[in-house]
Write an enzyme that holds these catalytic residues in place. Structure first.
Site, PDB file in Angstrom:
ATOM      1  N   SER A  51       0.841  -1.273  -0.007  1.00 34.92           N
ATOM      2  CA  SER A  51      -0.153   0.109   0.121  1.00 34.92           C
ATOM      3  C   SER A  51       0.801   1.318  -0.119  1.00 34.92           C
ATOM      4  CB  SER A  51      -1.007   0.048   1.215  1.00 34.92           C
ATOM      5  OG  SER A  51      -1.871  -0.988   0.993  1.00 34.92           O
ATOM      6  N   GLY A 224      -4.368  -2.311  -1.018  1.00 38.51           N
ATOM      7  CA  GLY A 224      -3.395  -1.772  -1.838  1.00 38.51           C
ATOM      8  C   GLY A 224      -3.425  -0.380  -2.031  1.00 38.51           C
ATOM      9  N   GLY A 226      -2.653   3.739  -3.760  1.00 39.71           N
ATOM     10  CA  GLY A 226      -3.212   4.710  -4.691  1.00 39.71           C
ATOM     11  C   GLY A 226      -4.570   5.177  -4.227  1.00 39.71           C
ATOM     12  N   CYS A 251      -9.457  -2.133   3.411  1.00 41.07           N
ATOM     13  CA  CYS A 251      -8.499  -0.793   3.057  1.00 41.07           C
ATOM     14  C   CYS A 251      -9.022  -0.313   1.730  1.00 41.07           C
ATOM     15  CB  CYS A 251      -7.117  -1.333   3.167  1.00 41.07           C
ATOM     16  SG  CYS A 251      -5.961   0.264   3.099  1.00 41.07           S
ATOM     17  N   ASN A 293      -3.202   2.336   7.008  1.00 42.16           N
ATOM     18  CA  ASN A 293      -2.228   2.627   5.905  1.00 42.16           C
ATOM     19  C   ASN A 293      -3.275   3.203   4.821  1.00 42.16           C
ATOM     20  OD1 ASN A 293      -0.440   3.523   4.153  1.00 42.16           O
ATOM     21  ND2 ASN A 293       0.175   1.427   3.652  1.00 42.16           N
ATOM     22  N   HIS A 336      -6.922  -2.606   9.297  1.00 40.60           N
ATOM     23  CA  HIS A 336      -6.545  -3.956   9.046  1.00 40.60           C
ATOM     24  C   HIS A 336      -6.621  -4.954  10.159  1.00 40.60           C
ATOM     25  CE1 HIS A 336      -4.236  -3.009   5.314  1.00 40.60           C
ATOM     26  NE2 HIS A 336      -4.263  -1.662   5.705  1.00 40.60           N
ATOM     27  N   GLU A 338      -6.163  -8.177   9.870  1.00 39.16           N
ATOM     28  CA  GLU A 338      -5.149  -9.213  10.002  1.00 39.16           C
ATOM     29  C   GLU A 338      -3.954  -8.637  10.694  1.00 39.16           C
ATOM     30  OE1 GLU A 338      -3.791  -6.236   6.900  1.00 39.16           O
ATOM     31  OE2 GLU A 338      -5.642  -6.879   7.732  1.00 39.16           O
TER      32      GLU A 338
END
Length: 361
Positions: A51, A224, A226, A251, A293, A336, A338
């Site tokens: 990311s 991911g 952008g 995300c 993030n 996140h 995870e």
């Protein structure tokens, strides 16, 4: 880029600020979007999180590298950051698991590093003015500020997604999940595999009919890099998948799902990056500490229009952190689950996904 002894190096921000530091890792010059991330630990996961593609990452915690680089803790096989900035680097790690030093990892991955720079002051500038582009070089007199301001991260998802499908077998197999890889962290398929899922990881440009031909019990949308709106083809394919199988997005997957549902996203001033972001569950009132993030957020005001229900908000700024789509058997979160912030506070979301696919089947 090459390798050399430590020398002076400069961080040139697009607003004209110039900071002098010392070079470590690879050498050369690089341009990128400068972002900061908080947290006392987790720099291995940061360096290997796709990311961060195209971004110059700066750590706000002053000492980085004290437990070295541990290959087993990496979230991908390589680093996607453009450059790495720290206040102080540690050259003598103290951890029985470490494989190499932070600097050795940067050299191995051809990443320019900067240390002995005032990261606190740079962070304050970003917090006041917002995320901005930066150029790292050995001579600040050669900076083309017009080109610097125009720099934009492009083709990020395609550059970080797998090129060919692969299968990650589950433990005590019960379910078949297709994971659309927009730049995934490896811990996402690991969490699914631990819960009995065979995970078929497919490229981001995989067609909906090819995914459905696998007859999945569920569809996972990964994180991911952008701007989510830069992926119209992915969004169009997602529209064809909605309602065909249980969907769980994380995300960027969360943002793309919202856009496929008819929602909107917006770029945040300086984003949420770190392992200490508080998110509030609107149904229970409980607040969880999460790892995040991202530089974009789903617009809260648009969610109800597309059949969504806000499930989580950021306790700091009220921005969206989760959406449920009860009529479509889908849900997503911005943070996140995870990751290991709490350390396992929100991993129950994977169990929720399992229940959607049939629970104890």
């Amino acid at each position: 880029m090459g390798i050399k002894m430590e020398n002076k190096i400069y961080i040139c921000l697009e607003d004209g600020h110039i900071f002098e530091g010392k070079s470590f890792g690879a050498t050369g010059s690089v341009i990128g979007e400068l972002v900061f991330t908080t947290g006392m630990c987790g720099y291995i996961e940061t360096l290997t999180d796709p990311s961060y593609y195209g971004q110059i990452v700066m750590q706000t915690f002053p000492l980085i590298g004290n437990y070295g680089f541990i290959n087993d803790d990496a979230e991908s096989s390589r680093s996607y950051v453009s450059a790495y900035i720290v206040r102080e680097k540690c050259d003598s790690p103290s951890n029985f698991r470490y494989d190499e030093t932070l600097e050795k990892y940067l050299i191995d991955n051809n990443i320019i590093g900067v240390y002995d720079v005032d990261t606190r002051e740079i962070t304050k500038i970003i917090r006041e003015k917002g995320v901005m582009n930066a150029f790292i070089c050995s001579d600040p007199r050669n900076v083309d500020y017009d080109a610097l301001k125009e720099y934009k991260i492009t083709d990020a998802v395609n550059k970080t997604s797998v090129k060919k499908p692969c299968l990650i077998p589950g433990e005590n197999h019960r379910f078949n999940v297709v994971l659309l890889d927009y730049g995934k962290k490896d811990n996402i398929p690991r969490e699914l595999a631990k819960r009995g899922c065979n995970v078929a990881v497919v490229p981001s440009d995989t067609k909906a009919e090819d995914i459905l031909s696998l007859n999945p019990d569920g569809i996972m949308l990964s994180n991911g890099p952008g701007d989510p709106s830069d992926n119209p083809e992915c969004i169009e394919e997602l529209k064809k998948l909605i309602g065909k199988a249980p969907i769980f997005g994380i995300c960027l997957g969360h943002q793309l799902l919202a856009l496929a549902m008819g929602g909107k996203t917006v770029k945040l001033k300086y984003g949420h990056r770190g392992v200490n972001q508080p998110v509030k569950n609107l149904k229970t009132g409980r607040t969880y500490i999460s790892s995040q993030n991202h530089g974009y957020a789903v617009v809260n005001e648009e969610i109800e229009k597309c059949g969504g229900v806000i499930s989580y908000i950021n306790a700091n700024d009220g921005t969206n952190e989760g959406v449920d789509y009860p009529d479509k058997n889908a849900f997503s979160v911005q943070f996140h689950p995870e990751a290991c912030s709490g350390p396992h506070d929100t991993r129950f979301l994977f169990d929720r996904f399992i229940d959607m696919m049939g629970g104890k089947k």
